[in-house]
Design an enzyme around this catalytic site. Structure first.
Site, short mmCIF file in Angstrom:
data_model
loop_
_atom_site.label_atom_id
_atom_site.label_comp_id
_atom_site.label_asym_id
_atom_site.label_seq_id
_atom_site.Cartn_x
_atom_site.Cartn_y
_atom_site.Cartn_z
N GLU A 481 0.83 -1.21 0.00
CA GLU A 481 0.00 0.00 0.00
C GLU A 481 0.86 1.25 0.00
O GLU A 481 0.57 2.23 -0.69
CB GLU A 481 -0.95 -0.01 1.20
CG GLU A 481 -1.86 1.19 1.30
CD GLU A 481 -2.74 1.42 0.07
OE1 GLU A 481 -2.86 0.51 -0.77
OE2 GLU A 481 -3.29 2.53 -0.06
N LYS A 603 -11.66 7.40 -9.76
CA LYS A 603 -11.97 7.01 -8.37
C LYS A 603 -12.62 5.65 -8.32
O LYS A 603 -12.38 4.87 -7.42
CB LYS A 603 -12.89 8.05 -7.72
CG LYS A 603 -13.21 7.75 -6.25
CD LYS A 603 -11.96 7.66 -5.41
CE LYS A 603 -12.25 7.28 -3.97
NZ LYS A 603 -11.00 6.99 -3.22
C1 AGP Z 1 -6.17 3.23 -4.49
O1 AGP Z 1 -5.62 4.44 -4.01
C2 AGP Z 1 -6.79 3.39 -5.87
N1 AGP Z 1 -7.71 4.44 -5.90
C3 AGP Z 1 -7.33 2.07 -6.39
O2 AGP Z 1 -6.30 1.12 -6.31
C4 AGP Z 1 -8.57 1.51 -5.67
O3 AGP Z 1 -8.21 1.05 -4.38
C5 AGP Z 1 -9.10 0.31 -6.48
O4 AGP Z 1 -9.46 0.78 -7.75
C6 AGP Z 1 -10.29 -0.38 -5.84
O5 AGP Z 1 -11.38 0.53 -5.74
P1 AGP Z 1 -12.62 0.13 -4.81
O6 AGP Z 1 -12.09 0.01 -3.41
O7 AGP Z 1 -13.60 1.24 -4.98
O8 AGP Z 1 -13.15 -1.19 -5.31
#
Ligand code: AGP
Length: 608
Positions: A481, A603
């Protein structure tokens, strides 16, 4: 992902749509457009680039008068970002206009059929095919026409649709892509997400799979794919309106980092009774918990990283075997799910296409799915058999922080609860674990308040080319992370490695001055990690260490050490990630990056 806003009512539609799209900018996009009915015809304006290009083109909406309209911000999937491919799309004569979020998977065959019937296309998009299909099937009855088309579309969609000869209504439909509708005394709204219309109304309806909505100025009608009208319950959104604003912070990401103590508290408190954990919302009795023989965790990105920590904590405390899969892998590997297996889908947005598909794959195989989700009423939340919400509130920054921290808490609660029910921990251990959980919010606050130290260190690495994060066990999960946070917002290449794995190849990349962040919060592994630090240091690496207060021996090999407060080794992720979040943030700020909306990212990745 794409953003949709529609409005029909007493006010001028264009300004409402522009304002709503602005509140969806966080979803990531590369072009924008809108269509407004002016009383006689539908006018369409669209433009590649940021929303302000559209705002300037339309003088804030003034050049597009009318009381009904639909708007869109596009994150390109089919066809390059340009004026022609941006939405809305329409038929000849613009008597039918469409905005769309999702992917029409059979659009090529549909397009070929329409071409044979004399239709021509100006864009490369799947959405234009939908507009032309509506034209082809149009019989003067919008609802019947929409249903005919939806029955022929494969794939996912959230749609906003207007018919010029039905100026008193706009339509919405959804399958696989999020969509809500709302109502106020001034009219009715369509939106991809709540922030778009929160300033107009808190009364929203989450459109369910394969539902169609007909919106008039003062009423909404909901239909199934069988054209049966249904009643739906409204949800009252109780978010503080400021929650979707920056509240004085420079970036949403910083604001959300500082919300983590509250997020952790909000996720813990409802489930921490005086001397025990209660997660009644799961609907799992003690006997069902005892019957769990395996857990499969499926997620993407940071949610996956939380799942890796979840594996260590669930196996370590509850002694349940756990597999963690990237959802995009799980969904296509015809997974073997054992009798007694439980699937946990983790997702902040609750709309990530791969995670949603992985969950559906598990359900198809007859397995119960628990969703750990942040967005109330999202697709994963609604389709999972059990839901454990993370109560982080709206997370606007693309790079997740507070929702990730809340996901960790969800896993701790599950692990400790399951361990106690399955008697792999005794009363004393249970009480100690609850004590350490209760301490986390203040300890996170402490680390956030000592941000200057990490900010100063980060400024030295704005020009870095490669940064490595290493750790063992939970420290490896933390490294995953920490690495993602840095690279996704600062665009610096970074990798996370299981510390013991470096010598099997990657150590050849370590050069003089390469920054290696070593995470060492597991006392049983201190010495092993120190030896890995010595290995890279011998090759010129500069070492940042994140470790437990008191582990001073590490300073013999570390060039810069950050200490985290004492907690149970199973919970250190919640603390060690804070300086790593701050590190990534300040490096990105120092580089002048668009921290809240990093390039190429969205997002919520609601397409494959
Ligand atoms: C993390 O900072 C990113 N924005 C991306 O990896 C995100 O965690 C991933 O796309 C999963 O999204 P979700 O938790 O909405 O399923």
């Amino acid at each position: 992902m794409c953003g949709i806003v529609g409005y029909i009512g007493k006010k001028q539609a264009a300004p409402v749509i522009l304002d709503g799209l602005a509140r969806l900018e966080y979803r990531g996009y590369d072009s924008a457009g809108m269509a407004v009915f002016d009383g006689e015809k539908v006018n369409v304006t669209k433009a590649v680039g940021r929303l302000k290009v559209l705002e300037e083109l339309t003088h804030g909406g003034e050049t597009m008068p009318g009381l009904a309209g639909i708007g869109h911000t596009r994150w390109a999937t089919h066809g390059a970002p340009n004026d022609v491919n941006s939405h809305p799309h329409f038929n000849k004569g613009k008597t039918i206009t469409v905005v769309h979020n999702g992917i029409i998977e059979n659009y090529i065959s549909l397009r070929n059929k329409l071409t044979k019937k004399g239709y021509s296309f100006v864009s490369e998009t799947d959405t234009e095919v939908a507009a032309q299909m509506l034209d082809y099937y149009y019989n003067g009855n919008p609802l019947e026409t929409i249903l005919k088309v939806l029955h022929r579309i494969e794939g996912s969609y959230a749609l906003g649709i207007m018919f010029a000869d039905h100026p008193g209504e706009i339509f919405a439909a959804r399958k696989g892509s999020p969509l809500i509708v709302g109502q106020s005394s001034d009219g009715c709204f369509i939106a991809s997400d709540v922030p778009a219309i929160l300033r107009y109304t808190r009364k929203v309806y989450f459109v369910d799979e394969q539902e169609i909505v007909r919106l008039e100025a003062d009423h909404m009608h909901f239909y199934t794919m069988d054209e049966e009208e249904i009643e739906k319950e409204a949800t009252t959104i109780d978010w503080d309106a400021n929650a979707a604003e920056k509240a004085g912070y420079e970036h949403f990401m910083l604001k959300e980092m500082y919300e983590q103590p509250k997020t952790v508290t909000d996720t813990l408190t409802p489930r921490l009774k005086k001397d025990r954990i209660e997660i009644e919302e799961l609907g799992l009795g003690d006997e069902e918990i005892r019957q769990i023989r395996k857990i499969h965790i499926v997620a993407c990105g940071s949610a996956y990283h939380a799942g890796v920590t979840g594996k260590y904590v669930l196996e370590g405390l509850a002694r349940i075997p756990v597999e963690v899969d990237l959802a995009s892998e799980f969904r296509y590997r015809n997974p073997i799910l054992e009798e007694g297996a439980m699937v946990i889908a983790v997702s902040q947005s609750g709309e990530t296409a791969d995670t949603l598909a992985a969950m559906r794959e598990a359900k198809l195989k007859g397995f119960q799915v628990l969703g750990i989700v942040n967005v109330v009423g999202s697709s994963i939340a609604r389709e999972a058999d059990h839901v454990m919400y993370t109560w982080a509130g709206p997370e606007i920054a693309v790079a997740t922080t507070k929702a990730y921290s809340a996901q960790l808490i969800a896993f701790y609660l599950l692990a400790v609860k399951f361990a106690f029910v399955r008697e792999t921990i005794d009363d004393t251990m249970y009480r100690l674990l609850l004590r350490d959980l209760r301490r986390l919010p203040d300890q996170i606050e402490l680390l956030l308040n000592s941000k200057e130290k990490i900010q100063h260190f980060a400024n030295r690495y704005i020009g870095a080319r490669d940064v490595f994060f290493i750790g063992r066990g939970i420290d490896y999960a933390i490294s995953l992370e920490g690495s993602l946070k840095l690279k996704e917002i600062s665009y610096i290449h970074s990798e996370a490695y299981a510390a013991g794995e470096l010598k099997h190849g990657t150590i050849s990349l370590i050069e003089e001055g390469t920054l290696v962040a070593a995470v060492s919060t597991q006392p049983a592994l201190y010495q092993k990690t120190i030896s890995n630090m010595v290995e890279v240091r011998a090759r010129g690496a500069f070492l940042l260490a994140v470790t437990n207060v008191g582990n001073r021996e590490i300073e013999k090999v570390s060039d810069y050490t950050i200490y985290i407060p004492e907690t149970n080794p199973f919970f250190t992720n919640s603390l060690a990630i804070i300086p790593l979040q701050l590190f990534g943030y300040y490096v990105a700020v120092g580089k002048g990056c668009d921290v809240d909306k990093p390039r190429n990212l969205a997002k919520s990745v609601t397409v494959e």
